[in-house]
Design an enzyme around this catalytic site. Sequence first.
Site, short mmCIF file in Angstrom:
data_model
loop_
_atom_site.label_atom_id
_atom_site.label_comp_id
_atom_site.label_asym_id
_atom_site.label_seq_id
_atom_site.Cartn_x
_atom_site.Cartn_y
_atom_site.Cartn_z
N THR A 43 21.64 55.26 -16.07
CA THR A 43 22.30 55.37 -14.72
C THR A 43 23.84 55.02 -14.69
OG1 THR A 43 20.17 54.74 -13.39
CG2 THR A 43 22.37 54.04 -12.51
N PHE A 51 27.08 53.70 -12.93
CA PHE A 51 27.68 52.66 -11.86
C PHE A 51 29.16 52.78 -11.90
CE2 PHE A 51 23.49 51.04 -13.45
CZ PHE A 51 22.97 50.50 -12.31
#
Length: 277
Positions: free
Chosen positions: A172, A174
Amino acid sequence: MQGRIAFQGELGAYSHQACQQSRPDMEAVPSTTFEDVVEKVSNGEVDLGMLAVENSTYGRVADVHSLLPKSGLHIVDEAFVRVHVNLLGVKGARLEDIAEAHGHVVILPQCAGFLRAHNIRGKVSSDNARAAREVAESGDKTKAALASELAASIYGLDVIASQIEDQANNTTRFLVMSRKPDRARRGTGKMITTFTFRVRNIPAALYKAMGGFATNGVNMTKLESYMVGGSFTATEFYADIEGHPDDANVTLALEELRYFTTESNILGVYPADRERG
């Protein structure tokens, strides 16, 4: 502690893990929604915000992409977190006991293969760490949470099955948000410039707007489009490029972009995370 950084989710969320990884000296502050994170940064309650924007398996986090341009905040850093999905249960629970697994809508597709193979129903939760807390509070051996090892340690759960994500490279991305922009060059690696724009209503406007990046040798790593105000005829584009606005080739490319657009806005200039590759 040097300052505070807000994240979406409860303690033990993957966004909490991102805060620990990217800003280990800052106090991590849980927030219910992405909008809450933005509000806390905007009003000065915290110094920075950590927002998940895309996952290598699930794709982009649409809520965040639509929120960024109107947030009034600035991107000052990025972080990539390797997301290991773990099946967490109460003490003494075994894999064969689990009937349902609770997790955020983003995380369920990341381990769909494992859940199908073990006949476990996926249940949507507003947050993975919240799912872990609620499973711990329930004491029910048939329920599990899809969450991090950090969540397991915080809520006293057993890791029944570890790293159950379907894709080995499940990651992921960010973005770290601040009230103030920081366009200074930091580090010795690549810089990333993120911006949004709307093209003029002329034939081949997008093609022409992108031409300046190609002719000036600027690598564009992301280009996405979004409807504006629910209209099918109004489109905003979101882009990442390698380089700093002061680089000669980037300056020329951005000048050409402005010629074919009605508006453009730089959201942030920041060093590329080492995991970007």
